[in-house]
Design an enzyme around this catalytic site. Structure first.
Site, PDB file in Angstrom:
ATOM      1  N   HIS A  73       0.842  -1.196   0.000  1.00  0.00           N
ATOM      2  CA  HIS A  73       0.000   0.000   0.000  1.00  0.00           C
ATOM      3  C   HIS A  73       0.876   1.245   0.000  1.00  0.00           C
ATOM      4  O   HIS A  73       1.870   1.321   0.726  1.00  0.00           O
ATOM      5  CB  HIS A  73      -0.898  -0.016   1.236  1.00  0.00           C
ATOM      6  CG  HIS A  73      -1.824   1.153   1.344  1.00  0.00           C
ATOM      7  ND1 HIS A  73      -2.704   1.503   0.326  1.00  0.00           N
ATOM      8  CD2 HIS A  73      -2.017   2.064   2.342  1.00  0.00           C
ATOM      9  CE1 HIS A  73      -3.391   2.564   0.701  1.00  0.00           C
ATOM     10  NE2 HIS A  73      -2.988   2.922   1.906  1.00  0.00           N
ATOM     11  N   ASP A 121      -3.308   9.166   3.748  1.00  0.00           N
ATOM     12  CA  ASP A 121      -3.530   7.774   3.366  1.00  0.00           C
ATOM     13  C   ASP A 121      -4.935   7.628   2.808  1.00  0.00           C
ATOM     14  O   ASP A 121      -5.923   7.889   3.503  1.00  0.00           O
ATOM     15  CB  ASP A 121      -3.346   6.857   4.588  1.00  0.00           C
ATOM     16  CG  ASP A 121      -3.524   5.379   4.242  1.00  0.00           C
ATOM     17  OD1 ASP A 121      -3.843   5.069   3.077  1.00  0.00           O
ATOM     18  OD2 ASP A 121      -3.350   4.538   5.140  1.00  0.00           O
ATOM     19  N   CYS A 141      -4.093   3.221  -4.780  1.00  0.00           N
ATOM     20  CA  CYS A 141      -3.358   3.949  -3.737  1.00  0.00           C
ATOM     21  C   CYS A 141      -2.168   4.728  -4.295  1.00  0.00           C
ATOM     22  O   CYS A 141      -1.871   5.845  -3.850  1.00  0.00           O
ATOM     23  CB  CYS A 141      -2.905   3.001  -2.632  1.00  0.00           C
ATOM     24  SG  CYS A 141      -1.927   1.592  -3.211  1.00  0.00           S
TER      25      CYS A 141
END
Length: 337
Positions: A225, A242, A295
């Site tokens: 990620h 995030d 991401c």
């Protein structure tokens, strides 16, 4: 009676409000649709009527404060902010011209050897197979993300040339955090170690991180990620972004310790104003991804928007457009202005 006098006084105050007092001008900021008011606006009008009969409200400013706390007003405000964000995103992420789209299509969908280098700047380069990860639904690899951060640095340098009062920013690669925290090391994985990166500041503009405006870090969490962290040097703030919503606390602490160690090593004095620094976890309003593969794109866009002092007004609906933006930036040799 006192109640009647109070009501008349409040009516007069409300008239001033409607005419445009500085601290409350609701109808100008959120204009009523008189011809066909929707349900939410009618509910707010009801709230205003109810508050007008509240004898505990003394003046128009207090009326404004109380009204802004009602759920209906908050919903209207959120709706207005969302509409404004969409407008800003549309203006910031313009549609590509035919020529630009042709460049993007050839870079992302074109045929050729996977190891063919199709973009290069100094020691950094991007292979065709890496550019293909910019196709919708693909997980970006580190080569694309790192190269795009180089393109952001190129744009930042140009912006500072255009405005000599602007401070430079620096964009590290993800290897910085990997080294700082010994990530992947079998014997000391996750252990903070300043000595691993103490020479890295020689690569920043001016060779002094404390003269910068921002320092931007892409972070690869366990090779699963991507997130972004930014040190706002001028504002004395470290913040994590995030798209999946994790706090990023360990990275905040590590970067703050890095600043303290770097200052002691390079300036030979403790980092000043320690109590003024803010460590901010991923905020509620940080744009979120709605799948398991975007991401890297969000990590690129966080750096893109923040490095030019622009609010994060994009969302998942813009991501394919963002992929094109990254591809064009790579092929043009600098991030889109």
């Amino acid at each position: 009676s006192i109640a009647v006098k109070h009501e008349k006084k409040l009516d007069l105050e409300m008239q001033k409000v409607e005419e445009g007092v500085e601290y409350m001008n609701i109808n100008r900021k959120w204009p009523k649709i008189v011809s066909s008011p929707d349900e939410l606006e009618l509910l707010i009008e009801q709230d205003k009527a109810d508050l007008a009969l509240n004898a505990r409200i003394r003046d128009a400013r207090e009326f404004d404060d109380v009204l802004r706390q009602t759920e209906n007003f908050k919903k209207l405000l959120e709706r207005q902010q969302l509409a404004e964000a969409r407008e800003r995103a549309a203006s910031l992420m313009r549609q590509l011209t035919e020529e630009e789209r042709d460049i993007v299509n050839k870079a992302v969908y074109g045929h050729g050897p996977g190891d063919e280098i199709i973009a290069q700047f100094g020691p950094d380069s991007v292979q065709r197979k890496s550019m293909q990860t910019l196709q919708p639904g693909q997980w970006l690899n580190d080569e694309v993300i790192h190269y795009f951060y180089v393109m952001l640095a190129n744009r930042d340098e140009e912006m500072c040339k255009q405005d000599p009062t602007r401070k430079r920013s620096h964009f590290f690669k993800s290897f910085f955090i990997t080294k700082l925290l010994n990530e992947g090391n079998l014997t000391c994985d996750g252990k903070y170690e300043y000595r691993n990166v103490k020479r890295w500041s020689k690569k920043v503009p001016g060779k002094d991180i404390f003269a910068l405006d921002k320092i931007v870090f892409p972070i690869n969490m366990g090779n699963m990620h991507w997130i972004c962290a930014v040190i706002f040097m001028t504002e004395k703030r470290i913040q994590v972004y995030d798209s999946m919503g994790s706090s990023g606390e360990r990275y905040l602490q590590a970067l703050f310790q890095y600043l303290k160690d770097e200052h002691m090593d390079k300036k030979k004095t403790p980092l000043p104003d320690l109590d003024k620094w803010q460590l901010v976890c991923t905020a509620r309003e940080t744009p979120r991804q709605r799948n398991g593969y975007d991401c890297g794109v969000f990590t690129c866009m966080f750096a893109d928007f923040l490095s030019k002092d622009t609010a994060l007004v994009f969302n998942q609906d813009h991501i394919n457009q963002c992929r094109e933006r990254i591809a064009l930036s790579i092929m043009n040799g600098k991030a889109i202005m």
